[in-house]
Scaffold this motif. Structure first.
Motif, PDB file in Angstrom:
ATOM      1  N   VAL A 130       1.644   6.523  -3.683  1.00 52.83           N
ATOM      2  CA  VAL A 130       1.703   6.595  -2.219  1.00 52.83           C
ATOM      3  C   VAL A 130       0.308   6.489  -1.617  1.00 52.83           C
ATOM      4  O   VAL A 130       0.106   5.815  -0.595  1.00 52.83           O
ATOM      5  CB  VAL A 130       2.397   7.901  -1.779  1.00 52.83           C
ATOM      6  CG1 VAL A 130       2.269   8.093  -0.268  1.00 52.83           C
ATOM      7  CG2 VAL A 130       3.865   7.872  -2.171  1.00 52.83           C
ATOM      8  N   THR A 172      -0.659   3.567   1.023  1.00 50.67           N
ATOM      9  CA  THR A 172      -1.007   3.912   2.399  1.00 50.67           C
ATOM     10  C   THR A 172      -2.478   3.686   2.724  1.00 50.67           C
ATOM     11  O   THR A 172      -2.826   3.339   3.853  1.00 50.67           O
ATOM     12  CB  THR A 172      -0.668   5.395   2.678  1.00 50.67           C
ATOM     13  OG1 THR A 172      -1.342   6.221   1.723  1.00 50.67           O
ATOM     14  CG2 THR A 172       0.821   5.630   2.598  1.00 50.67           C
ATOM     15  N   MET A 173      -3.348   3.868   1.742  1.00 50.34           N
ATOM     16  CA  MET A 173      -4.784   3.801   2.026  1.00 50.34           C
ATOM     17  C   MET A 173      -5.451   2.522   1.531  1.00 50.34           C
ATOM     18  O   MET A 173      -6.483   2.129   2.063  1.00 50.34           O
ATOM     19  CB  MET A 173      -5.491   5.015   1.406  1.00 50.34           C
ATOM     20  CG  MET A 173      -5.040   6.337   1.997  1.00 50.34           C
ATOM     21  SD  MET A 173      -5.986   7.746   1.352  1.00 50.34           S
ATOM     22  CE  MET A 173      -5.269   9.096   2.303  1.00 50.34           C
ATOM     23  N   SER A 227      -3.358  -0.303   0.598  1.00 47.57           N
ATOM     24  CA  SER A 227      -2.371  -1.372   0.816  1.00 47.57           C
ATOM     25  C   SER A 227      -2.042  -2.131  -0.460  1.00 47.57           C
ATOM     26  O   SER A 227      -1.930  -3.365  -0.465  1.00 47.57           O
ATOM     27  CB  SER A 227      -2.875  -2.351   1.890  1.00 47.57           C
ATOM     28  OG  SER A 227      -3.068  -1.680   3.112  1.00 47.57           O
ATOM     29  N   THR A 282       2.511  14.082  -0.894  1.00 45.05           N
ATOM     30  CA  THR A 282       3.251  12.819  -0.838  1.00 45.05           C
ATOM     31  C   THR A 282       4.123  12.753   0.411  1.00 45.05           C
ATOM     32  O   THR A 282       4.134  11.744   1.122  1.00 45.05           O
ATOM     33  CB  THR A 282       4.136  12.658  -2.094  1.00 45.05           C
ATOM     34  OG1 THR A 282       3.298  12.643  -3.250  1.00 45.05           O
ATOM     35  CG2 THR A 282       4.936  11.367  -2.036  1.00 45.05           C
ATOM     36  N   LEU A 321       2.008  12.166   3.552  1.00 42.83           N
ATOM     37  CA  LEU A 321       1.539  10.789   3.711  1.00 42.83           C
ATOM     38  C   LEU A 321       2.674   9.865   4.159  1.00 42.83           C
ATOM     39  O   LEU A 321       2.474   8.976   4.979  1.00 42.83           O
ATOM     40  CB  LEU A 321       0.934  10.288   2.400  1.00 42.83           C
ATOM     41  CG  LEU A 321      -0.449  10.834   2.029  1.00 42.83           C
ATOM     42  CD1 LEU A 321      -0.848  10.353   0.640  1.00 42.83           C
ATOM     43  CD2 LEU A 321      -1.494  10.400   3.059  1.00 42.83           C
ATOM     44  N   LEU A 322       3.865  10.081   3.603  1.00 47.09           N
ATOM     45  CA  LEU A 322       4.995   9.219   3.948  1.00 47.09           C
ATOM     46  C   LEU A 322       5.450   9.450   5.386  1.00 47.09           C
ATOM     47  O   LEU A 322       5.914   8.516   6.059  1.00 47.09           O
ATOM     48  CB  LEU A 322       6.155   9.455   2.980  1.00 47.09           C
ATOM     49  CG  LEU A 322       5.924   8.994   1.536  1.00 47.09           C
ATOM     50  CD1 LEU A 322       7.119   9.344   0.658  1.00 47.09           C
ATOM     51  CD2 LEU A 322       5.676   7.487   1.487  1.00 47.09           C
ATOM     52  N   ASN A 369       3.190   7.406   7.544  1.00 44.25           N
ATOM     53  CA  ASN A 369       3.214   5.961   7.346  1.00 44.25           C
ATOM     54  C   ASN A 369       4.617   5.523   6.936  1.00 44.25           C
ATOM     55  O   ASN A 369       4.967   5.538   5.758  1.00 44.25           O
ATOM     56  CB  ASN A 369       2.190   5.564   6.276  1.00 44.25           C
ATOM     57  CG  ASN A 369       1.960   4.069   6.226  1.00 44.25           C
ATOM     58  OD1 ASN A 369       2.875   3.275   6.432  1.00 44.25           O
ATOM     59  ND2 ASN A 369       0.726   3.671   5.938  1.00 44.25           N
ATOM     60  N   GLU A 370       5.450   5.141   7.905  1.00 43.38           N
ATOM     61  CA  GLU A 370       6.833   4.768   7.614  1.00 43.38           C
ATOM     62  C   GLU A 370       6.916   3.476   6.809  1.00 43.38           C
ATOM     63  O   GLU A 370       7.836   3.289   6.013  1.00 43.38           O
ATOM     64  CB  GLU A 370       7.611   4.608   8.922  1.00 43.38           C
ATOM     65  CG  GLU A 370       7.795   5.926   9.672  1.00 43.38           C
ATOM     66  CD  GLU A 370       8.637   5.752  10.915  1.00 43.38           C
ATOM     67  OE1 GLU A 370       9.121   4.614  11.124  1.00 43.38           O
ATOM     68  OE2 GLU A 370       8.813   6.724  11.658  1.00 43.38           O
ATOM     69  N   ALA A 375       4.947   2.562   4.429  1.00 43.02           N
ATOM     70  CA  ALA A 375       4.755   2.932   3.033  1.00 43.02           C
ATOM     71  C   ALA A 375       6.022   3.535   2.450  1.00 43.02           C
ATOM     72  O   ALA A 375       6.362   3.316   1.288  1.00 43.02           O
ATOM     73  CB  ALA A 375       3.601   3.924   2.911  1.00 43.02           C
ATOM     74  N   GLN A 403       8.276   0.875   1.338  1.00 45.08           N
ATOM     75  CA  GLN A 403       7.727   0.115   0.218  1.00 45.08           C
ATOM     76  C   GLN A 403       7.867   0.842  -1.116  1.00 45.08           C
ATOM     77  O   GLN A 403       8.104   0.218  -2.148  1.00 45.08           O
ATOM     78  CB  GLN A 403       6.243  -0.194   0.489  1.00 45.08           C
ATOM     79  CG  GLN A 403       5.648  -1.242  -0.436  1.00 45.08           C
ATOM     80  CD  GLN A 403       4.297  -1.705   0.052  1.00 45.08           C
ATOM     81  OE1 GLN A 403       3.878  -1.377   1.159  1.00 45.08           O
ATOM     82  NE2 GLN A 403       3.607  -2.472  -0.750  1.00 45.08           N
TER      83      GLN A 403
END
Length: 334
Positions: free
Chosen positions: A106, A110-111, A113, A166, A169-170, A173-174, A176, A179
Protein backbone atom coordinates in the motif's frame (compact mmCIF):
# COMPACT_ATOMS: atom_id res chain seq x y z
CA UNK A 1 -3.27 -40.37 15.03
CA UNK A 2 -4.37 -42.28 11.93
CA UNK A 3 -1.00 -43.43 10.55
CA UNK A 4 1.09 -45.02 13.30
CA UNK A 5 3.80 -47.03 11.55
CA UNK A 6 6.46 -45.89 9.10
CA UNK A 7 5.02 -48.07 6.34
CA UNK A 8 1.57 -46.53 6.85
CA UNK A 9 3.05 -43.04 6.76
CA UNK A 10 5.02 -43.70 3.58
CA UNK A 11 1.86 -45.09 1.97
CA UNK A 12 -0.09 -42.04 3.15
CA UNK A 13 2.60 -39.73 1.80
CA UNK A 14 2.46 -41.46 -1.59
CA UNK A 15 -1.34 -41.24 -1.71
CA UNK A 16 -1.18 -37.56 -0.76
CA UNK A 17 1.26 -36.84 -3.58
CA UNK A 18 -1.04 -38.61 -6.05
CA UNK A 19 -4.06 -36.69 -4.75
CA UNK A 20 -2.17 -33.40 -5.09
CA UNK A 21 -1.19 -34.22 -8.68
CA UNK A 22 -4.81 -35.03 -9.51
CA UNK A 23 -5.92 -31.69 -8.07
CA UNK A 24 -3.26 -29.92 -10.15
CA UNK A 25 -4.65 -31.64 -13.25
CA UNK A 26 -8.21 -30.70 -12.25
CA UNK A 27 -7.13 -27.08 -11.77
CA UNK A 28 -5.69 -27.07 -15.29
CA UNK A 29 -8.83 -28.58 -16.83
CA UNK A 30 -11.75 -26.89 -15.03
CA UNK A 31 -12.72 -23.24 -15.11
CA UNK A 32 -14.80 -20.64 -16.91
CA UNK A 33 -13.36 -21.57 -20.32
CA UNK A 34 -14.75 -25.00 -21.17
CA UNK A 35 -11.95 -27.52 -21.69
CA UNK A 36 -11.54 -31.25 -21.31
CA UNK A 37 -8.80 -33.57 -20.09
CA UNK A 38 -8.06 -34.42 -23.72
CA UNK A 39 -7.69 -30.74 -24.63
CA UNK A 40 -5.44 -30.15 -21.63
CA UNK A 41 -3.24 -33.10 -22.60
CA UNK A 42 -3.01 -31.77 -26.14
CA UNK A 43 -1.95 -28.33 -24.90
CA UNK A 44 1.32 -29.86 -23.70
CA UNK A 45 1.87 -32.56 -26.32
CA UNK A 46 0.52 -30.89 -29.48
CA UNK A 47 0.20 -27.15 -28.91
CA UNK A 48 -1.79 -25.54 -31.74
CA UNK A 49 -2.06 -21.93 -30.54
CA UNK A 50 -5.80 -22.14 -29.90
CA UNK A 51 -7.43 -20.04 -27.20
CA UNK A 52 -7.94 -23.10 -24.99
CA UNK A 53 -4.32 -24.20 -25.29
CA UNK A 54 -3.06 -20.69 -24.54
CA UNK A 55 -5.25 -20.42 -21.43
CA UNK A 56 -4.10 -23.82 -20.17
CA UNK A 57 -0.40 -23.09 -20.64
CA UNK A 58 -0.21 -19.42 -19.70
CA UNK A 59 -3.00 -19.06 -17.12
CA UNK A 60 -4.08 -22.31 -15.51
CA UNK A 61 -0.74 -24.11 -15.21
CA UNK A 62 1.01 -21.18 -13.47
CA UNK A 63 -2.05 -20.71 -11.28
CA UNK A 64 -2.00 -24.36 -10.18
CA UNK A 65 1.73 -24.38 -9.46
CA UNK A 66 1.52 -21.13 -7.51
CA UNK A 67 -1.38 -22.49 -5.42
CA UNK A 68 0.63 -25.61 -4.55
CA UNK A 69 3.77 -23.67 -3.62
CA UNK A 70 1.91 -21.04 -1.59
CA UNK A 71 -0.28 -23.56 0.22
CA UNK A 72 2.68 -25.77 1.10
CA UNK A 73 4.76 -22.82 2.30
CA UNK A 74 2.02 -21.37 4.52
CA UNK A 75 1.26 -24.76 6.05
CA UNK A 76 4.90 -25.55 6.83
CA UNK A 77 5.43 -22.06 8.23
CA UNK A 78 2.37 -22.63 10.42
CA UNK A 79 3.85 -25.85 11.82
CA UNK A 80 7.05 -24.07 12.79
CA UNK A 81 5.19 -21.08 14.24
CA UNK A 82 2.94 -23.22 16.41
CA UNK A 83 5.90 -25.20 17.74
CA UNK A 84 7.96 -22.08 18.32
CA UNK A 85 5.22 -20.11 20.10
CA UNK A 86 3.41 -23.11 21.66
CA UNK A 87 0.26 -21.40 20.44
CA UNK A 88 -2.29 -23.57 18.57
CA UNK A 89 -3.52 -20.53 16.65
CA UNK A 90 -0.11 -19.29 15.48
CA UNK A 91 0.11 -18.44 11.77
CA UNK A 92 1.73 -15.88 9.44
CA UNK A 93 -1.00 -13.48 10.57
CA UNK A 94 0.04 -13.66 14.22
CA UNK A 95 3.66 -13.00 13.26
CA UNK A 96 2.54 -9.82 11.52
CA UNK A 97 3.83 -11.12 8.18
CA UNK A 98 0.58 -10.56 6.29
CA UNK A 99 0.10 -7.11 7.77
CA UNK A 100 3.69 -6.08 7.04
CA UNK A 101 3.47 -7.24 3.43
CA UNK A 102 0.15 -5.50 2.89
CA UNK A 103 1.39 -2.26 4.38
CA UNK A 104 4.52 -2.28 2.22
CA UNK A 105 2.46 -2.74 -0.95
CA UNK A 106 0.00 0.00 0.00
CA UNK A 107 2.87 2.39 0.76
CA UNK A 108 4.43 1.61 -2.64
CA UNK A 109 1.13 2.22 -4.44
CA UNK A 110 0.11 5.38 -2.62
CA UNK A 111 3.50 7.08 -2.35
CA UNK A 112 5.52 5.74 -5.29
CA UNK A 113 2.65 4.84 -7.67
CA UNK A 114 3.92 1.30 -8.23
CA UNK A 115 1.54 -0.63 -10.51
CA UNK A 116 3.45 -3.73 -11.52
CA UNK A 117 2.45 -7.09 -10.04
CA UNK A 118 6.10 -8.16 -10.24
CA UNK A 119 7.05 -5.12 -8.19
CA UNK A 120 4.32 -6.00 -5.68
CA UNK A 121 6.05 -9.35 -5.15
CA UNK A 122 9.39 -7.93 -4.04
CA UNK A 123 7.85 -5.07 -2.05
CA UNK A 124 5.59 -7.52 -0.23
CA UNK A 125 8.53 -9.85 0.46
CA UNK A 126 10.45 -6.92 1.95
CA UNK A 127 7.50 -5.86 4.10
CA UNK A 128 6.92 -9.40 5.33
CA UNK A 129 10.58 -9.83 6.23
CA UNK A 130 10.72 -6.49 8.09
CA UNK A 131 7.58 -7.37 10.06
CA UNK A 132 8.84 -10.85 11.00
CA UNK A 133 12.28 -9.55 12.00
CA UNK A 134 10.67 -6.80 14.07
CA UNK A 135 8.53 -9.36 15.91
CA UNK A 136 11.57 -11.54 16.58
CA UNK A 137 13.67 -8.63 17.89
CA UNK A 138 10.88 -7.26 20.11
CA UNK A 139 10.09 -10.74 21.40
CA UNK A 140 13.74 -11.25 22.34
CA UNK A 141 14.10 -8.09 24.43
CA UNK A 142 14.45 -8.60 28.18
CA UNK A 143 16.23 -10.87 30.62
CA UNK A 144 14.21 -13.96 29.77
CA UNK A 145 15.02 -13.65 26.08
CA UNK A 146 12.68 -15.04 23.48
CA UNK A 147 9.59 -16.65 25.03
CA UNK A 148 6.40 -17.94 23.38
CA UNK A 149 4.22 -15.39 25.18
CA UNK A 150 6.44 -12.43 24.30
CA UNK A 151 6.69 -13.61 20.69
CA UNK A 152 2.91 -13.94 20.41
CA UNK A 153 2.26 -10.52 21.98
CA UNK A 154 4.91 -8.89 19.79
CA UNK A 155 3.34 -10.44 16.70
CA UNK A 156 -0.14 -9.27 17.65
CA UNK A 157 1.15 -5.74 18.31
CA UNK A 158 3.06 -5.52 15.02
CA UNK A 159 0.11 -6.95 13.07
CA UNK A 160 -2.28 -4.42 14.65
CA UNK A 161 0.09 -1.54 13.97
CA UNK A 162 0.66 -2.36 10.30
CA UNK A 163 -3.04 -3.07 9.74
CA UNK A 164 -3.96 0.31 11.22
CA UNK A 165 -1.40 2.10 9.06
CA UNK A 166 -2.68 0.27 5.98
CA UNK A 167 -6.30 1.22 6.65
CA UNK A 168 -5.29 4.82 7.23
CA UNK A 169 -3.45 5.06 3.92
CA UNK A 170 -6.31 3.44 2.02
CA UNK A 171 -8.83 5.86 3.53
CA UNK A 172 -6.71 8.76 2.29
CA UNK A 173 -6.28 7.30 -1.21
CA UNK A 174 -9.34 5.62 -2.75
CA UNK A 175 -7.52 4.95 -6.03
CA UNK A 176 -4.97 2.87 -4.17
CA UNK A 177 -7.80 0.94 -2.52
CA UNK A 178 -9.17 -0.14 -5.89
CA UNK A 179 -5.68 -1.06 -7.13
CA UNK A 180 -4.60 -3.30 -4.24
CA UNK A 181 -7.93 -4.57 -2.88
CA UNK A 182 -7.84 -7.83 -4.88
CA UNK A 183 -4.24 -8.48 -3.82
CA UNK A 184 -5.06 -7.77 -0.16
CA UNK A 185 -7.90 -10.32 -0.35
CA UNK A 186 -5.39 -13.03 -1.31
CA UNK A 187 -5.53 -14.62 -4.75
CA UNK A 188 -3.60 -16.80 -7.18
CA UNK A 189 -5.63 -15.54 -10.14
CA UNK A 190 -3.67 -13.59 -12.74
CA UNK A 191 -0.28 -14.44 -11.25
CA UNK A 192 2.38 -15.30 -13.80
CA UNK A 193 4.86 -18.13 -13.58
CA UNK A 194 7.69 -15.59 -13.51
CA UNK A 195 6.29 -14.32 -10.20
CA UNK A 196 6.67 -17.76 -8.64
CA UNK A 197 10.09 -18.34 -10.19
CA UNK A 198 11.38 -15.09 -8.69
CA UNK A 199 10.73 -16.29 -5.12
CA UNK A 200 11.06 -20.05 -5.69
CA UNK A 201 14.74 -20.17 -4.59
CA UNK A 202 13.72 -18.74 -1.20
CA UNK A 203 10.85 -21.21 -0.88
CA UNK A 204 13.11 -24.14 -1.79
CA UNK A 205 15.63 -23.08 0.85
CA UNK A 206 12.80 -22.79 3.36
CA UNK A 207 11.34 -26.22 2.54
CA UNK A 208 14.75 -27.91 2.71
CA UNK A 209 15.87 -26.13 5.86
CA UNK A 210 12.61 -26.92 7.67
CA UNK A 211 13.15 -30.65 7.04
CA UNK A 212 16.77 -30.41 8.22
CA UNK A 213 15.57 -28.68 11.38
CA UNK A 214 12.71 -31.13 12.01
CA UNK A 215 14.58 -33.32 14.53
CA UNK A 216 15.64 -30.31 16.57
CA UNK A 217 12.06 -29.00 16.50
CA UNK A 218 10.99 -32.33 18.03
CA UNK A 219 13.38 -31.71 20.92
CA UNK A 220 12.30 -28.08 21.29
CA UNK A 221 8.65 -29.09 21.43
CA UNK A 222 9.37 -31.02 24.66
CA UNK A 223 9.98 -27.73 26.45
CA UNK A 224 12.74 -25.18 26.88
CA UNK A 225 14.29 -26.71 29.98
CA UNK A 226 14.21 -30.27 28.65
CA UNK A 227 15.70 -29.16 25.32
CA UNK A 228 18.55 -27.33 27.07
CA UNK A 229 19.12 -30.33 29.32
CA UNK A 230 19.54 -32.48 26.21
CA UNK A 231 22.19 -30.09 24.91
CA UNK A 232 20.08 -28.30 22.32
CA UNK A 233 21.12 -24.74 21.54
CA UNK A 234 17.59 -23.41 21.75
CA UNK A 235 18.50 -19.86 20.77
CA UNK A 236 20.11 -21.00 17.52
CA UNK A 237 17.18 -23.32 16.74
CA UNK A 238 14.65 -20.54 17.34
CA UNK A 239 16.65 -18.16 15.18
CA UNK A 240 16.85 -20.76 12.41
CA UNK A 241 13.12 -21.45 12.63
CA UNK A 242 12.45 -17.71 12.50
CA UNK A 243 14.49 -17.30 9.33
CA UNK A 244 12.69 -20.24 7.72
CA UNK A 245 9.33 -18.72 8.65
CA UNK A 246 10.34 -15.44 7.01
CA UNK A 247 11.38 -17.24 3.82
CA UNK A 248 8.24 -19.41 3.59
CA UNK A 249 5.53 -17.03 4.73
CA UNK A 250 7.17 -13.96 3.22
CA UNK A 251 7.57 -15.67 -0.14
CA UNK A 252 3.99 -16.99 -0.07
CA UNK A 253 2.49 -13.63 0.82
CA UNK A 254 4.63 -11.92 -1.80
CA UNK A 255 3.26 -14.16 -4.55
CA UNK A 256 -0.42 -14.51 -3.60
CA UNK A 257 -1.17 -11.85 -1.02
CA UNK A 258 -2.26 -12.47 2.58
CA UNK A 259 -4.13 -15.80 2.45
CA UNK A 260 -5.37 -16.78 5.87
CA UNK A 261 -6.22 -19.93 7.83
CA UNK A 262 -4.02 -22.41 5.93
CA UNK A 263 -1.19 -21.87 8.42
CA UNK A 264 -3.62 -22.50 11.29
CA UNK A 265 -5.77 -25.36 10.01
CA UNK A 266 -3.36 -27.61 8.11
CA UNK A 267 -0.78 -28.22 10.88
CA UNK A 268 -3.52 -29.59 13.14
CA UNK A 269 -4.80 -31.87 10.38
CA UNK A 270 -1.28 -33.14 9.72
CA UNK A 271 -0.73 -33.87 13.43
CA UNK A 272 -4.05 -35.71 13.59
CA UNK A 273 -2.85 -37.94 10.74
CA UNK A 274 0.80 -38.64 11.68
CA UNK A 275 1.30 -37.45 15.25
CA UNK A 276 3.76 -34.85 16.52
CA UNK A 277 7.00 -35.98 14.85
CA UNK A 278 8.09 -33.01 12.74
CA UNK A 279 9.94 -35.31 10.34
CA UNK A 280 6.48 -36.43 9.19
CA UNK A 281 4.31 -33.46 10.15
CA UNK A 282 6.19 -31.01 7.91
CA UNK A 283 5.98 -32.97 4.61
CA UNK A 284 2.36 -33.96 5.25
CA UNK A 285 1.48 -30.37 6.13
CA UNK A 286 3.14 -29.18 2.92
CA UNK A 287 1.11 -31.61 0.81
CA UNK A 288 -2.15 -30.92 2.67
CA UNK A 289 -1.57 -27.17 2.39
CA UNK A 290 -1.10 -27.41 -1.36
CA UNK A 291 -4.21 -29.61 -1.65
CA UNK A 292 -6.33 -27.23 0.44
CA UNK A 293 -5.35 -24.10 -1.46
CA UNK A 294 -5.68 -25.60 -4.92
CA UNK A 295 -9.02 -27.17 -3.96
CA UNK A 296 -10.25 -23.83 -2.63
CA UNK A 297 -9.08 -22.13 -5.82
CA UNK A 298 -11.02 -24.58 -8.00
CA UNK A 299 -14.14 -24.01 -5.89
CA UNK A 300 -13.66 -20.23 -6.06
CA UNK A 301 -14.11 -20.36 -9.85
CA UNK A 302 -17.67 -21.71 -9.60
CA UNK A 303 -19.23 -19.85 -6.66
CA UNK A 304 -20.32 -16.75 -8.60
CA UNK A 305 -19.33 -17.72 -12.14
CA UNK A 306 -18.47 -15.99 -14.45
CA UNK A 307 -16.88 -13.86 -11.70
CA UNK A 308 -14.33 -15.40 -9.34
CA UNK A 309 -14.08 -15.21 -5.58
CA UNK A 310 -10.56 -14.47 -4.27
CA UNK A 311 -9.15 -17.70 -2.91
CA UNK A 312 -8.39 -15.94 0.37
CA UNK A 313 -12.13 -15.58 0.88
CA UNK A 314 -12.65 -19.29 0.20
CA UNK A 315 -9.96 -20.34 2.69
CA UNK A 316 -11.59 -18.07 5.26
CA UNK A 317 -14.96 -19.74 4.69
CA UNK A 318 -13.36 -23.17 5.03
CA UNK A 319 -11.08 -22.27 7.91
CA UNK A 320 -13.32 -20.19 10.19
CA UNK A 321 -15.30 -23.12 11.70
CA UNK A 322 -12.05 -25.01 12.26
CA UNK A 323 -10.47 -21.89 13.79
CA UNK A 324 -13.35 -21.62 16.28
CA UNK A 325 -13.00 -25.31 17.14
CA UNK A 326 -9.25 -25.04 17.72
CA UNK A 327 -9.68 -21.85 19.75
CA UNK A 328 -12.23 -23.52 22.03
CA UNK A 329 -10.21 -26.71 22.35
CA UNK A 330 -6.83 -24.99 22.72
CA UNK A 331 -7.85 -22.47 25.34
CA UNK A 332 -10.54 -24.34 27.22
CA UNK A 333 -8.42 -27.45 27.74
CA UNK A 334 -11.25 -29.73 26.59
Amino acid sequence: MLLKTSSQRWFGLTMSIIALLLLVCASIVYGYTDTSWKVAYGAFTNFDGSNEHIIIQSVRLPRALIAVAVGASLAMAGVLMQTLTKNPLASPGIFGVNAGAGFAVVVAVTMVSVGSLQAYTWIAFLGAAIAAISVYVIGSVGREGLTPMKLTLAGAAIAAMFSSFTQGLLVLNEAALEQVLFWLAGSVQGRKLETLISVLPYLLVGWTASMLLSTKMNVLSMGEDVAKGLGLKTGAVKLGAGVIIILLSGGAVAVAGPIGFIGIVVPHVARAVVGIDHRWVLPFAGLFGGMLLIGADIAARYVIMPQEVPVGVMTAVIGTPFFIYIARKGFSGK
